[in-house]
Design a protein around this motif. Structure first.
Motif, PDB file in Angstrom:
ATOM      1  N   VAL A  69       0.892  -1.152   0.006  1.00 18.95           N
ATOM      2  CA  VAL A  69       0.072  -0.032  -0.069  1.00 18.95           C
ATOM      3  C   VAL A  69       1.064   1.303   0.114  1.00 18.95           C
ATOM      4  O   VAL A  69       0.474   2.115  -0.566  1.00 18.95           O
ATOM      5  N   ALA A  70       1.809   1.212   0.626  1.00 17.07           N
ATOM      6  CA  ALA A  70       2.835   2.361   0.787  1.00 17.07           C
ATOM      7  C   ALA A  70       3.355   2.847  -0.544  1.00 17.07           C
ATOM      8  O   ALA A  70       3.474   4.009  -0.481  1.00 17.07           O
ATOM      9  N   LYS A  71       3.989   1.941  -1.180  1.00 17.01           N
ATOM     10  CA  LYS A  71       4.271   2.281  -2.504  1.00 17.01           C
ATOM     11  C   LYS A  71       3.319   2.136  -3.700  1.00 17.01           C
ATOM     12  O   LYS A  71       3.710   2.307  -4.823  1.00 17.01           O
ATOM     13  N   GLY A  72       2.164   1.549  -3.456  1.00 16.96           N
ATOM     14  CA  GLY A  72       1.170   1.509  -4.590  1.00 16.96           C
ATOM     15  C   GLY A  72       1.348   0.608  -5.394  1.00 16.96           C
ATOM     16  O   GLY A  72       1.065   0.378  -6.867  1.00 16.96           O
ATOM     17  N   GLN A  73       2.210  -0.750  -5.023  1.00 16.65           N
ATOM     18  CA  GLN A  73       2.409  -1.685  -5.983  1.00 16.65           C
ATOM     19  C   GLN A  73       1.609  -2.987  -5.842  1.00 16.65           C
ATOM     20  O   GLN A  73       1.231  -3.273  -4.760  1.00 16.65           O
ATOM     21  N   HIS A  74       1.205  -3.695  -6.910  1.00 15.54           N
ATOM     22  CA  HIS A  74       0.353  -4.763  -6.928  1.00 15.54           C
ATOM     23  C   HIS A  74       1.179  -5.941  -7.435  1.00 15.54           C
ATOM     24  O   HIS A  74       1.873  -5.501  -8.507  1.00 15.54           O
ATOM     25  N   PHE A  75       1.160  -6.982  -6.778  1.00 15.10           N
ATOM     26  CA  PHE A  75       1.770  -8.294  -7.614  1.00 15.10           C
ATOM     27  C   PHE A  75       0.983  -9.188  -7.601  1.00 15.10           C
ATOM     28  O   PHE A  75       0.178  -9.746  -6.556  1.00 15.10           O
ATOM     29  N   GLU A  76       0.666  -9.794  -8.930  1.00 17.88           N
ATOM     30  CA  GLU A  76      -0.460 -10.674  -9.145  1.00 17.88           C
ATOM     31  C   GLU A  76       0.113 -12.029  -9.755  1.00 17.88           C
ATOM     32  O   GLU A  76       1.037 -11.952 -10.746  1.00 17.88           O
ATOM     33  N   TYR A  77      -0.170 -13.205  -9.202  1.00 12.03           N
ATOM     34  CA  TYR A  77       0.341 -14.674  -9.684  1.00 12.03           C
ATOM     35  C   TYR A  77      -0.859 -15.337  -9.606  1.00 12.03           C
ATOM     36  O   TYR A  77      -1.732 -15.180  -8.822  1.00 12.03           O
ATOM     37  N   ALA A  78      -0.760 -16.364 -10.579  1.00 12.39           N
ATOM     38  CA  ALA A  78      -1.816 -17.284 -10.482  1.00 12.39           C
ATOM     39  C   ALA A  78      -0.894 -18.488  -9.736  1.00 12.39           C
ATOM     40  O   ALA A  78       0.423 -18.625  -9.847  1.00 12.39           O
ATOM     41  N   VAL A  79      -1.752 -19.227  -8.868  1.00 13.13           N
ATOM     42  CA  VAL A  79      -1.281 -20.050  -8.061  1.00 13.13           C
ATOM     43  C   VAL A  79      -1.623 -21.572  -8.159  1.00 13.13           C
ATOM     44  O   VAL A  79      -2.993 -21.606  -8.330  1.00 13.13           O
ATOM     45  N   PHE A  80      -0.965 -22.495  -8.307  1.00 11.10           N
ATOM     46  CA  PHE A  80      -1.248 -23.794  -8.228  1.00 11.10           C
ATOM     47  C   PHE A  80      -0.693 -24.550  -7.434  1.00 11.10           C
ATOM     48  O   PHE A  80       0.233 -24.584  -6.822  1.00 11.10           O
ATOM     49  N   PRO A  81      -1.175 -26.041  -7.110  1.00  9.43           N
ATOM     50  CA  PRO A  81      -0.438 -26.993  -6.155  1.00  9.43           C
ATOM     51  C   PRO A  81       0.966 -27.518  -7.041  1.00  9.43           C
ATOM     52  O   PRO A  81       0.509 -27.329  -8.395  1.00  9.43           O
ATOM     53  N   ALA A  82       1.872 -27.914  -6.331  1.00  8.27           N
ATOM     54  CA  ALA A  82       3.084 -28.222  -6.912  1.00  8.27           C
ATOM     55  C   ALA A  82       2.829 -29.216  -8.072  1.00  8.27           C
ATOM     56  O   ALA A  82       3.389 -29.263  -8.889  1.00  8.27           O
ATOM     57  N   GLU A  83       1.969 -30.273  -7.966  1.00  9.23           N
ATOM     58  CA  GLU A  83       1.751 -31.343  -8.875  1.00  9.23           C
ATOM     59  C   GLU A  83       1.463 -30.838 -10.147  1.00  9.23           C
ATOM     60  O   GLU A  83       1.436 -31.497 -11.080  1.00  9.23           O
ATOM     61  N   LYS A  84       0.840 -29.563 -10.202  1.00  6.90           N
ATOM     62  CA  LYS A  84       0.397 -28.987 -11.473  1.00  6.90           C
ATOM     63  C   LYS A  84       1.516 -28.335 -12.204  1.00  6.90           C
ATOM     64  O   LYS A  84       1.320 -27.621 -13.302  1.00  6.90           O
ATOM     65  N   ALA A  85       2.581 -27.987 -11.584  1.00  9.79           N
ATOM     66  CA  ALA A  85       3.738 -27.304 -12.099  1.00  9.79           C
ATOM     67  C   ALA A  85       4.227 -28.031 -13.384  1.00  9.79           C
ATOM     68  O   ALA A  85       4.361 -29.382 -13.418  1.00  9.79           O
ATOM     69  N   PRO A  86       4.766 -27.459 -14.236  1.00  7.32           N
ATOM     70  CA  PRO A  86       5.315 -28.059 -15.591  1.00  7.32           C
ATOM     71  C   PRO A  86       6.590 -28.474 -15.386  1.00  7.32           C
ATOM     72  O   PRO A  86       7.349 -29.221 -16.202  1.00  7.32           O
ATOM     73  N   TYR A  87       7.505 -28.101 -14.356  1.00  9.59           N
ATOM     74  CA  TYR A  87       8.708 -28.458 -13.946  1.00  9.59           C
ATOM     75  C   TYR A  87       8.693 -28.691 -12.286  1.00  9.59           C
ATOM     76  O   TYR A  87       7.803 -28.101 -11.617  1.00  9.59           O
ATOM     77  N   ALA A  88       9.795 -29.487 -11.881  1.00  7.99           N
ATOM     78  CA  ALA A  88      10.082 -29.651 -10.532  1.00  7.99           C
ATOM     79  C   ALA A  88       9.962 -28.621  -9.495  1.00  7.99           C
ATOM     80  O   ALA A  88      10.945 -27.543  -9.820  1.00  7.99           O
ATOM     81  N   VAL A  89       9.288 -28.299  -8.595  1.00  7.87           N
ATOM     82  CA  VAL A  89       9.363 -27.555  -7.688  1.00  7.87           C
ATOM     83  C   VAL A  89       9.474 -27.936  -6.254  1.00  7.87           C
ATOM     84  O   VAL A  89       9.195 -28.876  -5.839  1.00  7.87           O
ATOM     85  N   SER A  90      10.288 -27.161  -5.251  1.00  4.16           N
ATOM     86  CA  SER A  90      10.451 -27.854  -3.850  1.00  4.16           C
ATOM     87  C   SER A  90       9.644 -27.363  -2.986  1.00  4.16           C
ATOM     88  O   SER A  90      10.018 -27.220  -1.620  1.00  4.16           O
ATOM     89  N   ARG A  91       8.274 -26.791  -3.011  1.00  7.03           N
ATOM     90  CA  ARG A  91       7.398 -26.235  -2.087  1.00  7.03           C
ATOM     91  C   ARG A  91       6.110 -26.990  -2.489  1.00  7.03           C
ATOM     92  O   ARG A  91       5.799 -27.519  -3.594  1.00  7.03           O
ATOM     93  N   LEU A  92       5.026 -26.555  -1.855  1.00  4.76           N
ATOM     94  CA  LEU A  92       3.863 -26.976  -1.924  1.00  4.76           C
ATOM     95  C   LEU A  92       3.010 -26.353  -3.314  1.00  4.76           C
ATOM     96  O   LEU A  92       2.003 -26.781  -3.473  1.00  4.76           O
ATOM     97  N   PHE A  93       3.547 -25.169  -3.879  1.00  4.37           N
ATOM     98  CA  PHE A  93       2.869 -24.418  -4.653  1.00  4.37           C
ATOM     99  C   PHE A  93       3.617 -24.011  -5.836  1.00  4.37           C
ATOM    100  O   PHE A  93       5.035 -24.084  -5.754  1.00  4.37           O
ATOM    101  N   TYR A  94       3.005 -23.581  -6.782  1.00  4.43           N
ATOM    102  CA  TYR A  94       3.703 -23.096  -8.200  1.00  4.43           C
ATOM    103  C   TYR A  94       3.079 -21.975  -8.575  1.00  4.43           C
ATOM    104  O   TYR A  94       1.851 -21.863  -8.338  1.00  4.43           O
ATOM    105  N   LEU A  95       3.840 -20.875  -9.040  1.00  2.00           N
ATOM    106  CA  LEU A  95       3.523 -19.783  -9.562  1.00  2.00           C
ATOM    107  C   LEU A  95       3.537 -19.256 -10.927  1.00  2.00           C
ATOM    108  O   LEU A  95       4.623 -19.765 -11.366  1.00  2.00           O
ATOM    109  N   GLU A  96       2.671 -18.527 -11.404  1.00  2.00           N
ATOM    110  CA  GLU A  96       2.740 -17.978 -12.651  1.00  2.00           C
ATOM    111  C   GLU A  96       2.645 -16.555 -12.439  1.00  2.00           C
ATOM    112  O   GLU A  96       1.823 -16.238 -12.048  1.00  2.00           O
ATOM    113  N   ALA A  97       3.554 -15.678 -12.941  1.00  2.00           N
ATOM    114  CA  ALA A  97       3.330 -14.313 -12.950  1.00  2.00           C
ATOM    115  C   ALA A  97       2.233 -13.826 -13.928  1.00  2.00           C
ATOM    116  O   ALA A  97       1.975 -14.139 -14.851  1.00  2.00           O
TER     117      ALA A  97
END
Length: 125
Positions: A69-97
């Motif tokens: 809010v202080a800088k007026g910045q928004h960051f938006e990601y699509a979030v999926f479970p790790a098993e839906k990632a097109p490559y291996a990820v080392s956490r429970l989720f996968y993100l797309e910008a």
């Protein structure tokens, strides 16, 4: 004796209401909670205090929206479970910008370790 009985009945009613409320409450999936917490922490370390929350959009997909809010910045990601990632990820989720700020954040500081997919983004800024 009547007071004791009325307190007991009231107590049972409160416990029953709490139980019914808890059985109908569906917390967010673990991968969504993990994404909110991790991304919020990592963005905060690079951009200042950021608050993140997930929302369900059409088709059962989830978006993670983070705001400084202080800088007026928004960051938006699509979030999926790790098993839906097109490559291996080392956490429970996968993100797309989804927006340009999210794309830029993907290569900064701790965010680079989240392996955010930036090749599929659509700018919504």
């Amino acid at each position: 004796m009547k007071k004791v009985l009325s307190f007991a009945v009231s107590g049972v009613a409160i416990v029953a209401a709490a139980y019914i409320g808890c059985t109908h409450y569906h917390p967010k999936a673990e991968y969504l909670q993990a994404a909110e917490t991790r991304v919020g922490s990592y963005l905060t370390s690079d951009y200042g205090r950021v608050a993140c929350h997930t929302t369900q959009i059409s088709g059962g997909q989830w978006h993670l929206d983070c705001v400084n809010v202080a800088k007026g910045q928004h960051f938006e990601y699509a979030v999926f479970p790790a098993e839906k990632a097109p490559y291996a990820v080392s956490r429970l989720f996968y993100l797309e910008a989804v927006n340009e700020n999210a794309v830029q954040s993907a290569s900064h500081g701790l965010m680079q370790y989240l392996q955010i997919n930036t090749s599929t983004h659509k700018i919504h800024s």
